[in-house]
Design a protein around this motif. Structure first.
Motif, mmCIF file in Angstrom:
data_model
loop_
_atom_site.group_PDB
_atom_site.id
_atom_site.type_symbol
_atom_site.label_atom_id
_atom_site.label_comp_id
_atom_site.label_asym_id
_atom_site.label_seq_id
_atom_site.Cartn_x
_atom_site.Cartn_y
_atom_site.Cartn_z
ATOM 1 N N ARG A 247 79.702 -50.716 100.735
ATOM 2 C CA ARG A 247 78.283 -50.577 101.053
ATOM 3 C C ARG A 247 77.488 -50.307 99.790
ATOM 4 N NH1 ARG A 247 78.760 -45.986 105.074
ATOM 5 N NH2 ARG A 247 76.675 -45.524 104.286
ATOM 6 N N LEU A 248 76.421 -51.059 99.617
ATOM 7 C CA LEU A 248 75.555 -50.894 98.454
ATOM 8 C C LEU A 248 74.506 -49.838 98.739
ATOM 9 C CD1 LEU A 248 75.081 -54.679 97.605
ATOM 10 C CD2 LEU A 248 76.352 -53.026 96.236
ATOM 11 N N GLY A 249 74.325 -48.933 97.781
ATOM 12 C CA GLY A 249 73.315 -47.886 97.896
ATOM 13 C C GLY A 249 72.383 -47.895 96.707
ATOM 14 N N PRO A 250 71.293 -47.148 96.772
ATOM 15 C CA PRO A 250 70.361 -47.072 95.638
ATOM 16 C C PRO A 250 71.049 -46.539 94.394
ATOM 17 C CG PRO A 250 69.387 -46.120 97.625
ATOM 18 C CD PRO A 250 70.836 -46.361 97.928
ATOM 19 N N PRO A 251 70.546 -46.864 93.219
ATOM 20 C CA PRO A 251 71.162 -46.369 91.977
ATOM 21 C C PRO A 251 71.195 -44.848 91.950
ATOM 22 C CG PRO A 251 69.565 -48.102 91.504
ATOM 23 C CD PRO A 251 69.417 -47.777 92.955
ATOM 24 N N GLY A 252 72.346 -44.299 91.563
ATOM 25 C CA GLY A 252 72.503 -42.856 91.472
ATOM 26 C C GLY A 252 73.082 -42.220 92.712
ATOM 27 N N THR A 253 73.196 -42.972 93.843
ATOM 28 C CA THR A 253 73.741 -42.395 95.070
ATOM 29 C C THR A 253 75.220 -42.685 95.232
ATOM 30 O OG1 THR A 253 73.131 -44.378 96.326
ATOM 31 C CG2 THR A 253 71.523 -42.579 96.242
ATOM 32 N N ALA A 254 75.758 -43.591 94.432
ATOM 33 C CA ALA A 254 77.196 -43.884 94.515
ATOM 34 C C ALA A 254 77.985 -42.762 93.854
ATOM 35 C CB ALA A 254 77.502 -45.225 93.844
ATOM 36 N N ALA A 255 79.302 -42.790 94.047
ATOM 37 C CA ALA A 255 80.160 -41.771 93.432
ATOM 38 C C ALA A 255 79.962 -41.781 91.916
ATOM 39 C CB ALA A 255 81.615 -42.035 93.783
ATOM 40 N N ARG A 256 80.037 -40.616 91.320
ATOM 41 C CA ARG A 256 79.746 -40.478 89.895
ATOM 42 C C ARG A 256 80.808 -41.188 89.060
ATOM 43 N NH1 ARG A 256 76.219 -38.644 92.971
ATOM 44 N NH2 ARG A 256 74.955 -36.827 92.459
ATOM 45 N N ARG A 257 80.530 -42.481 88.815
ATOM 46 C CA ARG A 257 81.443 -43.313 88.017
ATOM 47 C C ARG A 257 82.871 -43.277 88.569
ATOM 48 N NH1 ARG A 257 80.377 -45.328 83.073
ATOM 49 N NH2 ARG A 257 82.547 -45.005 82.492
ATOM 50 N N GLY A 258 82.993 -43.001 89.868
ATOM 51 C CA GLY A 258 84.318 -43.002 90.481
ATOM 52 C C GLY A 258 85.109 -41.736 90.258
ATOM 53 N N CYS A 259 84.440 -40.611 89.902
ATOM 54 C CA CYS A 259 85.151 -39.340 89.709
ATOM 55 C C CYS A 259 85.843 -38.942 91.004
ATOM 56 C CB CYS A 259 84.178 -38.246 89.285
ATOM 57 S SG CYS A 259 83.476 -38.469 87.653
ATOM 58 N N GLU A 260 87.079 -38.459 90.883
ATOM 59 C CA GLU A 260 87.857 -38.057 92.042
ATOM 60 C C GLU A 260 88.507 -36.710 91.784
ATOM 61 O OE1 GLU A 260 89.529 -41.898 94.320
ATOM 62 O OE2 GLU A 260 90.375 -41.610 92.331
ATOM 63 N N LEU A 261 88.636 -35.915 92.851
ATOM 64 C CA LEU A 261 89.307 -34.630 92.802
ATOM 65 C C LEU A 261 90.547 -34.668 93.686
ATOM 66 C CD1 LEU A 261 86.424 -31.967 92.984
ATOM 67 C CD2 LEU A 261 87.943 -32.419 91.058
ATOM 68 N N HIS A 262 91.648 -34.116 93.165
ATOM 69 C CA HIS A 262 92.894 -34.006 93.924
ATOM 70 C C HIS A 262 92.987 -32.580 94.452
ATOM 71 C CE1 HIS A 262 97.497 -34.844 94.138
ATOM 72 N NE2 HIS A 262 96.890 -34.995 95.291
ATOM 73 N N LEU A 263 92.837 -32.436 95.775
ATOM 74 C CA LEU A 263 92.770 -31.127 96.412
ATOM 75 C C LEU A 263 93.885 -30.986 97.440
ATOM 76 C CD1 LEU A 263 88.918 -31.057 97.052
ATOM 77 C CD2 LEU A 263 90.141 -30.039 95.125
ATOM 78 N N ALA A 264 94.406 -29.772 97.547
ATOM 79 C CA ALA A 264 95.437 -29.457 98.538
ATOM 80 C C ALA A 264 95.011 -28.222 99.309
ATOM 81 C CB ALA A 264 96.793 -29.237 97.867
ATOM 82 N N THR A 265 95.240 -28.232 100.626
ATOM 83 C CA THR A 265 94.888 -27.107 101.484
ATOM 84 C C THR A 265 96.093 -26.706 102.324
ATOM 85 O OG1 THR A 265 94.050 -28.659 103.145
ATOM 86 C CG2 THR A 265 92.452 -27.701 101.616
ATOM 87 N N ARG A 357 76.192 -28.422 83.930
ATOM 88 C CA ARG A 357 75.532 -29.176 84.995
ATOM 89 C C ARG A 357 76.577 -29.585 86.033
ATOM 90 N NH1 ARG A 357 76.325 -34.689 84.834
ATOM 91 N NH2 ARG A 357 77.291 -35.500 82.911
ATOM 92 N N CYS A 358 76.112 -29.794 87.232
ATOM 93 C CA CYS A 358 76.989 -30.163 88.334
ATOM 94 C C CYS A 358 77.142 -31.684 88.383
ATOM 95 C CB CYS A 358 76.433 -29.649 89.652
ATOM 96 S SG CYS A 358 77.463 -30.039 91.086
ATOM 97 N N VAL A 359 78.380 -32.149 88.319
ATOM 98 C CA VAL A 359 78.647 -33.587 88.400
ATOM 99 C C VAL A 359 78.554 -34.064 89.847
ATOM 100 C CG1 VAL A 359 80.344 -35.382 87.951
ATOM 101 C CG2 VAL A 359 80.117 -33.468 86.367
ATOM 102 N N GLY A 360 79.076 -33.291 90.765
ATOM 103 C CA GLY A 360 79.070 -33.654 92.174
ATOM 104 C C GLY A 360 79.936 -32.686 92.959
#
Length: 395
Positions: A247-265, A357-360
């Protein structure tokens, strides 16, 4: 072959040639070698040479070759057709480009593909839907090549003036340490635009799986600008061809250059707490300036919309776009029920001047909009003491 040898012998005797004159020799053809033919249909699988002095037959062995796509050096022609069975034969083991030298010259070619389509969910989330983009991905392990095919844009709803007949183009970026850029040809704007253009790069698979594919839809009018964008993680790229509708979104609303977090709960009911592990992050933007950047993660537990507890990791420098914290936090629930709780994990970046600053962020819970985050939280609650780990896009 025997008939050919007999004819040569009769010809030598007829002309009165000496015994050491030219004679036909046998050629041994490997089973895997494809027979070639000339334009008139005659086969060229046999060669003639002189016999050795002892009169023994010497087999002529052709080396094994494998057909491989050769990336064109220029993009002037947009309507080339490449047939994989016969173009660019070269000895086995050679490479299109040497990725160690970071020779990432990318050029596009338009090819027709007969691969079957496979529908997948979009990996881009945005508040405003400007259309969708179809992308096909595959990885050839033998050649160490990644194939990216931009198929089409569908149901475009861009904020452009149709009376001016604008043109559009897609710009792609593979977010490696040295980013790889490529562009499609320019097309007339309409609601549905077909590109069907493929891009081939020689990259090793481990490096590729730590990157993302950022796609920007640009409009060409009085000036060029980015009208929409989307990001696709390459972590799950496979050897078989997969299709993705983004899905295409306005500039700046997509994931921050594809940054990903690996989380475990992990839900621990005996201690009335939630165990959260911030394992790693990838596709982080690194600065080319002398100002070193450090990344940190904060974990905040919300109960009924109210912040309960906040923890944070140490700030680490990104190495080739990656950070590994392996931090473990124990968040006490108290009287709260885990089904009513929600986690907010934020990614921060800080330079040497201590500017932060907050990346996301990533949200986990039963009421968050991300389906993968809901599934991880539900799996943790339904299976106590089970460690559930997953990668999440930073938005």
């Amino acid at each position: 072959m025997e008939c050919l040898k007999n004819c040569c012998k009769r010809l030598i005797k007829k002309r009165g040639a000496e015994p050491d004159e030219t004679d036909g020799i046998a050629i041994q053809i490997n089973p895997g070698v494809r027979k070639s033919s000339t334009l008139d249909g005659s086969h060229t699988d046999y060669f003639l040479s002189k016999l050795p002095q002892d009169g023994k037959e010497v087999p002529f062995i052709l080396p094994n070759t494998k057909a491989s796509y050769v990336q064109p050096r220029t993009s002037d022609s947009q309507d080339l057709r490449y047939q994989m069975s016969g173009v660019g034969e070269r000895p086995e083991g050679s490479k299109l480009h040497n990725s160690n030298k970071k020779n990432y010259d990318s050029l596009s070619s338009t090819i027709s593909t007969s691969s079957s389509f496979q529908s997948t969910e979009s990996s881009c989330e945005s508040g405003e839907d400007l259309g969708s983009l179809c992308v096909q991905l595959s990885y050839q392990e033998e050649q160490e090549q990644v194939w990216i095919t931009l198929v089409q844009c569908s149901q475009l709803n861009l904020p452009v003036n149709a009376s001016q007949k604008p043109k559009i183009q897609i710009k792609g970026v593979i977010t490696l340490k040295k980013a790889i850029n490529f562009k499609t040809s320019i097309k007339e704007y309409s609601q549905d635009v077909h590109f069907m253009e493929s891009f081939v790069f020689a990259l090793n698979l481990p490096t590729l799986r730590h990157s993302a594919l950022a796609l920007k839809l640009q409009t060409h009018g009085t000036r060029k600008r980015t009208a929409a964008e989307c990001v696709l993680s390459l972590r799950g790229i496979q050897t078989r061809e997969t299709e993705h509708w983004l899905r295409l979104g306005p500039p700046g609303t997509a994931a921050r250059r594809g940054c990903e977090l690996h989380l475990a709960t992990c839900f621990q009911p005996a201690y009335r707490r939630i165990q959260v592990r911030a394992l790693a992050a990838q596709n982080l933007q690194t600065s080319s300036l002398s100002l070193a950047q450090e990344y940190a993660v904060t974990v905040e537990l919300h109960g009924d919309g109210i912040p309960v507890k906040r923890e944070k990791t140490l700030a680490l420098k990104a190495v080739e776009g990656q950070c590994q914290w392996k931090a473990i936090f124990y968040l006490e629930l108290g009287a709260l029920q885990p089904s009513s709780c929600q986690l907010t994990i934020q990614l921060f970046v800080r330079n040497s001047l201590k500017k932060k600053r907050c990346v996301g962020q990533v949200q986990l819970g039963l009421t968050v909009p991300n389906l993968e985050a809901v599934e991880q939280w539900k799996d943790s609650i339904d299976h106590p003491e089970k460690v559930v780990a997953a990668w999440h896009a930073v938005t």
